[in-house]
Design a protein around this motif. Structure first.
Motif, PDB file in Angstrom:
ATOM      1  N   PHE A 142       0.857  -1.184   0.000  1.00 52.14           N
ATOM      2  CA  PHE A 142       0.000   0.000   0.000  1.00 52.14           C
ATOM      3  C   PHE A 142       0.896   1.238   0.000  1.00 52.14           C
ATOM      4  O   PHE A 142       2.086   1.147   0.296  1.00 52.14           O
ATOM      5  CB  PHE A 142      -0.906   0.013   1.233  1.00 52.14           C
ATOM      6  N   PHE A 143       0.307   2.377  -0.291  1.00 52.88           N
ATOM      7  CA  PHE A 143       1.086   3.617  -0.213  1.00 52.88           C
ATOM      8  C   PHE A 143       1.582   3.839   1.213  1.00 52.88           C
ATOM      9  O   PHE A 143       2.638   4.420   1.426  1.00 52.88           O
ATOM     10  CB  PHE A 143       0.244   4.815  -0.671  1.00 52.88           C
ATOM     11  N   GLY A 144       0.808   3.341   2.167  1.00 54.06           N
ATOM     12  CA  GLY A 144       1.183   3.460   3.572  1.00 54.06           C
ATOM     13  C   GLY A 144       2.113   2.358   4.049  1.00 54.06           C
ATOM     14  O   GLY A 144       2.391   2.260   5.236  1.00 54.06           O
ATOM     15  N   GLY A 145       2.589   1.502   3.136  1.00 53.45           N
ATOM     16  CA  GLY A 145       3.470   0.398   3.503  1.00 53.45           C
ATOM     17  C   GLY A 145       2.692  -0.908   3.546  1.00 53.45           C
ATOM     18  O   GLY A 145       2.048  -1.294   2.582  1.00 53.45           O
ATOM     19  N   LEU A 150      -3.106   7.259   4.827  1.00 56.99           N
ATOM     20  CA  LEU A 150      -3.804   8.432   4.284  1.00 56.99           C
ATOM     21  C   LEU A 150      -3.883   8.402   2.761  1.00 56.99           C
ATOM     22  O   LEU A 150      -4.955   8.624   2.186  1.00 56.99           O
ATOM     23  CB  LEU A 150      -3.081   9.708   4.735  1.00 56.99           C
ATOM     24  N   VAL A 151      -2.771   8.133   2.095  1.00 57.66           N
ATOM     25  CA  VAL A 151      -2.746   8.188   0.628  1.00 57.66           C
ATOM     26  C   VAL A 151      -3.654   7.116   0.039  1.00 57.66           C
ATOM     27  O   VAL A 151      -4.375   7.370  -0.936  1.00 57.66           O
ATOM     28  CB  VAL A 151      -1.310   8.062   0.100  1.00 57.66           C
ATOM     29  N   ASP A 152      -3.661   5.930   0.624  1.00 61.86           N
ATOM     30  CA  ASP A 152      -4.548   4.870   0.149  1.00 61.86           C
ATOM     31  C   ASP A 152      -6.016   5.267   0.293  1.00 61.86           C
ATOM     32  O   ASP A 152      -6.825   5.011  -0.600  1.00 61.86           O
ATOM     33  CB  ASP A 152      -4.291   3.584   0.936  1.00 61.86           C
ATOM     34  N   ILE A 153      -6.340   5.859   1.414  1.00 61.76           N
ATOM     35  CA  ILE A 153      -7.718   6.294   1.644  1.00 61.76           C
ATOM     36  C   ILE A 153      -8.130   7.346   0.622  1.00 61.76           C
ATOM     37  O   ILE A 153      -9.208   7.283   0.030  1.00 61.76           O
ATOM     38  CB  ILE A 153      -7.886   6.833   3.081  1.00 61.76           C
TER      39      ILE A 153
END
Length: 220
Positions: A142-145, A150-153
């Motif tokens: 995910f963008f968050g690791g 936040l970015v994934d949301i």
């Protein structure tokens, strides 16, 4: 217990962002559906400037704009953080969230609303922005690791709404040949339980979008 209410609309990716964050945090809330074609006195009272969803009410205090609300949620309820603790990583998450809202989404909407003779340029611009976003994702789940952040949301529009729009319009902007990394992220994203719970029914969304666009005019 703190009183939390959310004014939203079922098909709005912006409203769904806030619902996803609240669910991730385990926050109980009352959801109040809004008809954006006939805006309620409640919506006009609590968001008199933009008159849009989402609006979050927390102990009687109102706030609007999904990015603002997401940061408020993260700072108010500390469990399952959606922003990194490291100041630099936090700043970069904010940067990419704004990139999605200010570059990617407007470019995608421009394709859908542009005249036929302007569409090729709009497609090129959207592809360029999505490639930039894909390069940031790299080999991360995910963008968050390893967990949704936040970015994934914020990218829920790309993760789900764009696929529904493609089916409704015939405009397939994201595919495995063009965006292999982004497509892998989309597969992980839509199969994540908290995402599944906070996206609208696909058939209902496609039925909502289809009459707004002529499917034959979007193929290229």
């Amino acid at each position: 217990m703190a009183e939390v209410k959310l004014l939203g609309a079922w098909g709005s990716p912006f409203s769904r962002r806030v619902e996803m964050a609240l669910k991730l945090k385990g926050v109980e809330y009352e959801y109040i559906e809004q008809d954006l074609a006939n805006k309620s006195p409640l919506l006009l009272k609590y968001n008199p400037i933009h008159k849009k969803v989402p609006v979050l009410l927390h102990n009687g205090k109102a706030m609007a704009e999904s990015l603002v609300i997401l940061e408020y949620i993260d700072e108010t309820w500390k469990s399952n953080p959606i922003l990194p603790e490291d100041p630099y990583d936090k700043a970069m998450a904010r940067f990419w969230a704004k990139f999605i809202d200010e570059k990617c989404m407007p470019a995608i909407w421009q394709i859908m609303w542009s005249k036929e003779n302007e569409r090729e340029k709009a497609i090129e611009e959207a592809i360029q922005h999505l490639k930039t976003l894909e390069n940031e994702l790299k080999d991360k789940k995910f963008f968050g690791g390893e967990t949704i952040g936040l970015v994934d949301i914020v990218a829920n529009f790309i993760g789900f709404w764009l696929g529904a729009a493609a089916e409704a319009t015939g405009m397939e902007l994201v595919n495995k040949e063009r965006f292999p990394i982004l497509c892998k992220w989309i597969d992980e994203y839509v199969n994540c339980s908290v995402v599944k719970e906070n996206i609208p029914p696909r058939d209902k969304l496609i039925a909502f979008l289809r009459p707004r666009f002529s499917a034959s005019s979007w193929k290229y």
